[in-house]
Scaffold this motif. Structure first.
Motif, PDB file in Angstrom:
ATOM      1  N   UNK A 399     -35.939  44.610   8.952  1.00  0.00           N
ATOM      2  CA  UNK A 399     -34.903  44.064   8.078  1.00  0.00           C
ATOM      3  C   UNK A 399     -33.603  43.774   8.812  1.00  0.00           C
ATOM      4  N   UNK A 400     -33.569  43.945  10.134  1.00  0.00           N
ATOM      5  CA  UNK A 400     -32.318  43.853  10.876  1.00  0.00           C
ATOM      6  C   UNK A 400     -31.683  42.468  10.770  1.00  0.00           C
ATOM      7  N   UNK A 401     -32.495  41.405  10.837  1.00  0.00           N
ATOM      8  CA  UNK A 401     -31.946  40.057  10.745  1.00  0.00           C
ATOM      9  C   UNK A 401     -31.390  39.752   9.373  1.00  0.00           C
ATOM     10  N   UNK A 402     -31.981  40.330   8.335  1.00  0.00           N
ATOM     11  CA  UNK A 402     -31.459  40.136   6.984  1.00  0.00           C
ATOM     12  C   UNK A 402     -30.183  40.943   6.777  1.00  0.00           C
ATOM     13  N   UNK A 403     -30.092  42.113   7.393  1.00  0.00           N
ATOM     14  CA  UNK A 403     -28.830  42.864   7.352  1.00  0.00           C
ATOM     15  C   UNK A 403     -27.730  42.055   8.028  1.00  0.00           C
ATOM     16  N   UNK A 404     -28.072  41.358   9.112  1.00  0.00           N
ATOM     17  CA  UNK A 404     -27.111  40.481   9.779  1.00  0.00           C
ATOM     18  C   UNK A 404     -26.734  39.317   8.868  1.00  0.00           C
ATOM     19  N   UNK A 405     -27.698  38.763   8.150  1.00  0.00           N
ATOM     20  CA  UNK A 405     -27.372  37.683   7.218  1.00  0.00           C
ATOM     21  C   UNK A 405     -26.349  38.152   6.181  1.00  0.00           C
ATOM     22  N   UNK A 406     -26.511  39.369   5.677  1.00  0.00           N
ATOM     23  CA  UNK A 406     -25.551  39.915   4.712  1.00  0.00           C
ATOM     24  C   UNK A 406     -24.171  40.061   5.341  1.00  0.00           C
ATOM     25  N   UNK A 407     -24.139  40.482   6.589  1.00  0.00           N
ATOM     26  CA  UNK A 407     -22.859  40.605   7.296  1.00  0.00           C
ATOM     27  C   UNK A 407     -22.223  39.236   7.512  1.00  0.00           C
ATOM     28  N   UNK A 408     -23.041  38.226   7.788  1.00  0.00           N
ATOM     29  CA  UNK A 408     -22.526  36.867   7.965  1.00  0.00           C
ATOM     30  C   UNK A 408     -21.931  36.332   6.664  1.00  0.00           C
ATOM     31  N   UNK A 409     -22.592  36.608   5.552  1.00  0.00           N
ATOM     32  CA  UNK A 409     -22.032  36.190   4.257  1.00  0.00           C
ATOM     33  C   UNK A 409     -20.695  36.874   4.005  1.00  0.00           C
ATOM     34  N   UNK A 410     -20.638  38.169   4.298  1.00  0.00           N
ATOM     35  CA  UNK A 410     -19.383  38.907   4.133  1.00  0.00           C
ATOM     36  C   UNK A 410     -18.283  38.296   4.996  1.00  0.00           C
ATOM     37  N   UNK A 411     -18.600  38.025   6.262  1.00  0.00           N
ATOM     38  CA  UNK A 411     -17.598  37.443   7.179  1.00  0.00           C
ATOM     39  C   UNK A 411     -17.169  36.057   6.693  1.00  0.00           C
ATOM     40  N   UNK A 412     -18.108  35.270   6.191  1.00  0.00           N
ATOM     41  CA  UNK A 412     -17.783  33.942   5.671  1.00  0.00           C
ATOM     42  C   UNK A 412     -16.812  34.046   4.494  1.00  0.00           C
ATOM     43  N   UNK A 413     -17.022  35.034   3.650  1.00  0.00           N
ATOM     44  CA  UNK A 413     -16.176  35.194   2.464  1.00  0.00           C
ATOM     45  C   UNK A 413     -14.766  35.685   2.806  1.00  0.00           C
ATOM     46  N   UNK A 414     -14.513  35.959   4.057  1.00  0.00           N
ATOM     47  CA  UNK A 414     -13.142  36.245   4.473  1.00  0.00           C
ATOM     48  C   UNK A 414     -12.252  35.035   4.223  1.00  0.00           C
ATOM     49  N   UNK A 415     -12.908  33.858   4.226  1.00  0.00           N
ATOM     50  CA  UNK A 415     -12.188  32.642   3.857  1.00  0.00           C
ATOM     51  C   UNK A 415     -11.630  31.842   5.009  1.00  0.00           C
ATOM     52  N   UNK A 416     -11.971  32.225   6.247  1.00  0.00           N
ATOM     53  CA  UNK A 416     -11.457  31.532   7.430  1.00  0.00           C
ATOM     54  C   UNK A 416     -12.581  31.442   8.458  1.00  0.00           C
ATOM     55  N   UNK A 417     -12.814  30.250   9.019  1.00  0.00           N
ATOM     56  CA  UNK A 417     -13.836  30.105  10.048  1.00  0.00           C
ATOM     57  C   UNK A 417     -13.324  30.665  11.367  1.00  0.00           C
TER      58      UNK A 417
END
Length: 494
Positions: A399-417
């Motif tokens: 599940x490690x890559x999916x945990x990373x996907x969740x982290x990427x969504x969280x980072x994206x929602x910071x609102x700044x690229x």
């Protein structure tokens, strides 16, 4: 010079592109569709157009409907062109346009009395829905949420409904009281067990004000499950220009889509249905294997590539697929974490299915935007990603890559690229997501307080540890380096 799309101009347009071979006078209504948008017109409306062009099913024309004030603009545009739509199918080596005419009317949006009358009309035998994943009032565990304000309002005022489901109940009540058999409810949204989910939402809302009505719906109304698939980006000025300049049609709302299309459905229509098998719809006894494969591999795959691409300021999906690290990340997660969570599908090899997905995502003509794939993560993550995580954690899978996907969504929602560009709000819960993401930068556990997204997964210590690890790495090393770290770790383990 481009020709304005209209019934009057069809013969002129037909000199350049394919047009309906049937006339509007040959059609009569049989379907009310709620949620007229690009996907519906590229999918269900196009299948029906093909059927009508074969001289079949002319009593199954579509009448559109919508419950939002924003639907008024869509109705105005389509009415100005006599409910016609230009469909432009795009593949790497071709771009083909044709006009469809399977919709013959559009009920005034946000007009409950008019919509209920359309639903109660005996000619209406199917009511179909494309109201997005967030339109079914579900919690993180895919259960009906009776506390949603819109649901509470409809339960308290069943005679003046505002939601799709409140309107459907009112329409069914009129039919019951008049002795008219109930219509079939056909969900065309990307939700696991979409017919079952639709049935549960409808019956649960009815039970909040009228248990007898709820019982009648459960006993008498059919809700066939289905799986729908066609990549269909939003229409922008770019698409209108291409339609005008390359195909000679002035269409206020053309639909661009890929050539590929698929529709798998249970055959459960007590009042009959169009003979859609004649135009490629596959009727099966059990849709579940097909829908799980599609939702987890294709829709989940969209999420896997969307957030890293968004953080790296990549605009189009095919450009994301040209990025070697993103493409490799997608393939690794799909092959090692998603495919093992896909049940056997009759006549389908999941690895070959992924190869097809990879080709579809790479289509340079479709110009699907990364921004569209990032849209509405709050409702999409619990449908496409979290169930796979839950099964992997329960069964001891990777599940490690999916945990990373969740982290990427969280980072994206910071609102700044990563370049510092502001990310425009693209979620109905955007303010809440941004606030949590900013707290999570210092304390990743804050993000996992989204219990309405993650449910019981949020409490799993292994998942929490890997999510924390990847989110910290994203902030320290950036997106590309983090993806490379994931890929390198996988190579060492293999």
């Amino acid at each position: 010079m481009a020709t304005k799309l209209s019934l009057e101009n069809l013969d002129e347009i037909g000199a350049r592109v394919a047009i309906p071979s049937y006339s509007r006078e040959q059609l009569s209504p049989g379907i009310v569709h709620i949620g007229i948008g690009n996907f519906h017109r590229a999918h269900q409306a196009t299948y029906l157009d093909r059927l009508f062009s074969m001289g079949l099913g002319h009593d199954w024309a579509i009448v559109g409907a919508g419950v939002l004030e924003g639907d008024r603009r869509a109705r105005e545009v389509l009415r100005a062109q006599d409910w016609l739509t230009t469909i432009v199918e795009q593949e790497a080596d071709r771009s083909d346009a044709h006009v469809i005419g399977s919709m013959i009317d559009y009920i005034e949006p946000a007009n409950p009395d008019a919509i209920i009358a359309g639903l109660a009309d005996p000619r209406t035998r199917i009511v179909s829905l494309t109201i997005t994943e967030g339109g079914y009032f579900l919690d993180a565990n895919d259960n009906f949420d009776p506390s949603h304000p819109a649901i509470v309002a409809d339960a308290e005022n069943p005679a003046s409904p505002r939601t799709v489901f409140g309107l459907a109940i009112a329409g069914l009540k009129k039919r019951r009281d008049a002795g008219t058999p109930p219509f079939t409810v056909m969900c065309c949204d990307n939700i696991p067990h979409n017919g079952k989910v639709t049935r549960n939402t409808l019956c649960s809302l009815a039970a909040m004000s009228d248990q007898a009505m709820s019982d009648w719906i459960a006993e008498n109304v059919a809700f066939p499950n289905s799986m729908v698939d066609r990549i269909t980006p939003a229409t922008s000025h770019r698409e209108r220009e291409i339609c005008r300049d390359e195909h000679g049609i002035d269409d206020g709302w053309p639909v661009f889509c890929e050539g590929f299309t698929q529709w798998v459905m249970e055959d459960n229509f007590p009042l009959g249905r169009p003979p859609l098998e004649e135009v490629g719809v596959q009727f099966v006894s059990d849709v579940m294997p097909f829908e799980l494969m599609k939702l987890r591999m294709l829709n989940g795959g969209h999420a896997i590539i969307a957030y890293p691409a968004g953080l790296m300021d990549i605009r189009f999906v095919h450009e994301a697929m040209e990025h070697p690290v993103i493409r490799a990340y997608l393939r690794r997660v799909e092959e090692t974490e998603v495919v093992p969570r896909v049940p056997p599908v009759p006549g389908t090899d999941p690895f070959e299915y992924f190869d097809l997905i990879e080709r579809r995502f790479s289509n340079p003509k479709i110009a699907d935007t990364v921004q569209r794939l990032c849209l509405d993560g709050y409702n999409r993550q619990p449908k496409f990603v979290v169930p796979v995580l839950r099964e992997a954690l329960k069964l001891g899978g990777k599940f490690d890559g999916l945990a990373l996907e969740c982290a990427l969504w969280c980072r994206y929602c910071y609102g700044v690229t990563e370049s510092g560009a502001e990310i425009a709000p693209n979620d109905s819960h955007w303010d809440r997501l941004v606030a949590l993401s900013r707290k999570a930068k210092e304390n990743p556990a804050e993000w996992l307080t989204l219990s309405d997204v993650y449910g019981d997964v949020a409490g799993n210590e292994d998942f929490r540890a890997r999510f924390t690890y990847w989110l910290n790495m994203l902030w320290q090393n950036g997106t590309s380096n983090t993806l490379e770290a994931y890929l390198s770790a996988g190579q060492r383990r293999n």
